[in-house]
Scaffold this motif. Structure first.
Motif, PDB file in Angstrom:
ATOM      1  N   GLU A 197      36.717  35.401  30.789  1.00  0.00           N
ATOM      2  CA  GLU A 197      35.517  34.608  31.061  1.00  0.00           C
ATOM      3  C   GLU A 197      35.905  33.328  31.776  1.00  0.00           C
ATOM      4  N   ASP A 198      34.974  32.791  32.516  1.00  0.00           N
ATOM      5  CA  ASP A 198      35.143  31.485  33.140  1.00  0.00           C
ATOM      6  C   ASP A 198      33.840  30.731  32.963  1.00  0.00           C
ATOM      7  N   GLU A 199      33.875  29.680  32.172  1.00  0.00           N
ATOM      8  CA  GLU A 199      32.699  28.868  31.876  1.00  0.00           C
ATOM      9  C   GLU A 199      31.545  29.726  31.364  1.00  0.00           C
ATOM     10  N   GLY A 200      31.865  30.664  30.471  1.00  0.00           N
ATOM     11  CA  GLY A 200      30.850  31.498  29.847  1.00  0.00           C
ATOM     12  C   GLY A 200      30.383  32.691  30.670  1.00  0.00           C
ATOM     13  N   ILE A 201      30.945  32.862  31.856  1.00  0.00           N
ATOM     14  CA  ILE A 201      30.556  33.983  32.720  1.00  0.00           C
ATOM     15  C   ILE A 201      31.640  35.054  32.644  1.00  0.00           C
ATOM     16  N   LYS A 202      31.239  36.277  32.324  1.00  0.00           N
ATOM     17  CA  LYS A 202      32.193  37.381  32.261  1.00  0.00           C
ATOM     18  C   LYS A 202      32.678  37.710  33.667  1.00  0.00           C
ATOM     19  N   LEU A 203      34.008  37.838  33.803  1.00  0.00           N
ATOM     20  CA  LEU A 203      34.587  38.047  35.126  1.00  0.00           C
ATOM     21  C   LEU A 203      34.626  39.506  35.547  1.00  0.00           C
ATOM     22  N   PHE A 204      34.684  40.423  34.588  1.00  0.00           N
ATOM     23  CA  PHE A 204      34.785  41.843  34.921  1.00  0.00           C
ATOM     24  C   PHE A 204      33.721  42.611  34.150  1.00  0.00           C
ATOM     25  N   THR A 205      32.573  42.879  34.800  1.00  0.00           N
ATOM     26  CA  THR A 205      31.471  43.543  34.105  1.00  0.00           C
ATOM     27  C   THR A 205      31.189  44.943  34.622  1.00  0.00           C
ATOM     28  N   LYS A 206      31.577  45.213  35.881  1.00  0.00           N
ATOM     29  CA  LYS A 206      31.246  46.500  36.493  1.00  0.00           C
ATOM     30  C   LYS A 206      32.283  46.818  37.574  1.00  0.00           C
ATOM     31  N   ILE A 207      32.625  48.095  37.704  1.00  0.00           N
ATOM     32  CA  ILE A 207      33.556  48.517  38.752  1.00  0.00           C
ATOM     33  C   ILE A 207      32.823  48.522  40.093  1.00  0.00           C
ATOM     34  N   LYS A 208      33.422  47.867  41.089  1.00  0.00           N
ATOM     35  CA  LYS A 208      32.900  47.946  42.461  1.00  0.00           C
ATOM     36  C   LYS A 208      33.650  49.037  43.201  1.00  0.00           C
ATOM     37  N   ASP A 209      34.986  48.876  43.290  1.00  0.00           N
ATOM     38  CA  ASP A 209      35.815  49.874  43.953  1.00  0.00           C
ATOM     39  C   ASP A 209      37.284  49.533  43.730  1.00  0.00           C
ATOM     40  N   ALA A 210      38.130  50.402  44.220  1.00  0.00           N
ATOM     41  CA  ALA A 210      39.573  50.177  44.206  1.00  0.00           C
ATOM     42  C   ALA A 210      40.104  50.654  45.546  1.00  0.00           C
ATOM     43  N   ARG A 211      41.080  49.946  46.060  1.00  0.00           N
ATOM     44  CA  ARG A 211      41.582  50.311  47.376  1.00  0.00           C
ATOM     45  C   ARG A 211      43.010  49.835  47.564  1.00  0.00           C
ATOM     46  N   TYR A 212      43.700  50.548  48.433  1.00  0.00           N
ATOM     47  CA  TYR A 212      45.009  50.091  48.892  1.00  0.00           C
ATOM     48  C   TYR A 212      44.772  49.244  50.136  1.00  0.00           C
ATOM     49  N   VAL A 213      45.456  48.127  50.215  1.00  0.00           N
ATOM     50  CA  VAL A 213      45.391  47.273  51.401  1.00  0.00           C
ATOM     51  C   VAL A 213      46.809  47.192  51.954  1.00  0.00           C
ATOM     52  N   THR A 214      46.948  47.530  53.217  1.00  0.00           N
ATOM     53  CA  THR A 214      48.257  47.521  53.871  1.00  0.00           C
ATOM     54  C   THR A 214      48.222  46.517  55.005  1.00  0.00           C
ATOM     55  N   ARG A 215      49.284  45.737  55.080  1.00  0.00           N
ATOM     56  CA  ARG A 215      49.378  44.803  56.206  1.00  0.00           C
ATOM     57  C   ARG A 215      50.804  44.806  56.724  1.00  0.00           C
ATOM     58  N   ILE A 216      50.932  44.483  57.963  1.00  0.00           N
ATOM     59  CA  ILE A 216      52.239  44.443  58.601  1.00  0.00           C
ATOM     60  C   ILE A 216      52.614  42.981  58.782  1.00  0.00           C
ATOM     61  N   VAL A 217      53.817  42.634  58.331  1.00  0.00           N
ATOM     62  CA  VAL A 217      54.317  41.269  58.443  1.00  0.00           C
ATOM     63  C   VAL A 217      55.494  41.276  59.408  1.00  0.00           C
ATOM     64  N   GLU A 218      55.401  40.467  60.452  1.00  0.00           N
ATOM     65  CA  GLU A 218      56.490  40.343  61.413  1.00  0.00           C
ATOM     66  C   GLU A 218      56.973  38.902  61.408  1.00  0.00           C
ATOM     67  N   ASP A 219      58.197  38.700  60.936  1.00  0.00           N
ATOM     68  CA  ASP A 219      58.754  37.352  60.899  1.00  0.00           C
ATOM     69  C   ASP A 219      59.119  36.915  62.322  1.00  0.00           C
ATOM     70  N   ILE A 220      58.784  35.669  62.637  1.00  0.00           N
ATOM     71  CA  ILE A 220      59.180  35.090  63.904  1.00  0.00           C
ATOM     72  C   ILE A 220      60.452  34.276  63.682  1.00  0.00           C
ATOM     73  N   ILE A 221      60.431  33.473  62.645  1.00  0.00           N
ATOM     74  CA  ILE A 221      61.597  32.702  62.243  1.00  0.00           C
ATOM     75  C   ILE A 221      61.830  32.993  60.774  1.00  0.00           C
ATOM     76  N   GLU A 222      63.030  33.395  60.429  1.00  0.00           N
ATOM     77  CA  GLU A 222      63.343  33.690  59.038  1.00  0.00           C
ATOM     78  C   GLU A 222      64.075  32.511  58.405  1.00  0.00           C
ATOM     79  N   GLU A 223      63.856  32.358  57.117  1.00  0.00           N
ATOM     80  CA  GLU A 223      64.512  31.295  56.377  1.00  0.00           C
ATOM     81  C   GLU A 223      66.014  31.515  56.393  1.00  0.00           C
ATOM     82  N   ALA A 224      66.748  30.457  56.684  1.00  0.00           N
ATOM     83  CA  ALA A 224      68.221  30.563  56.773  1.00  0.00           C
ATOM     84  C   ALA A 224      68.886  30.499  55.422  1.00  0.00           C
TER      85      ALA A 224
END
Length: 74
Positions: A47-74
């Protein structure tokens, strides 16, 4: 490529709340995911300030993203 599992729920206010899982198991059975989400809702422990945070399922999904480093930490 970075993959994330997003479990999306509706809150008591009708907004969307997301639980994100990094590096999830791939090809999860939809019934297993739905059961896990139903368990989260049935626990009724978020709960957050008396409001239930998870009351009903909307959906579930995989999210894929591609990360390309330009400068990498040394």
């Amino acid at each position: 490529m970075v993959k994330r599992l997003e479990l999306r729920f509706e809150t008591g206010e009708g907004k969307t709340k997301v639980i994100g899982v990094d590096q999830p198991t791939e090809n999860l059975d939809p019934s297993v995911v739905q059961s896990a989400m139903e368990q989260i809702i049935s626990q009724d422990m978020f709960e957050d300030e008396g409001i239930k945070l998870f009351t009903k399922i909307k959906d579930a999904r995989y999210v894929t993203r591609i990360v390309e480093d330009i400068i990498e930490e040394a």
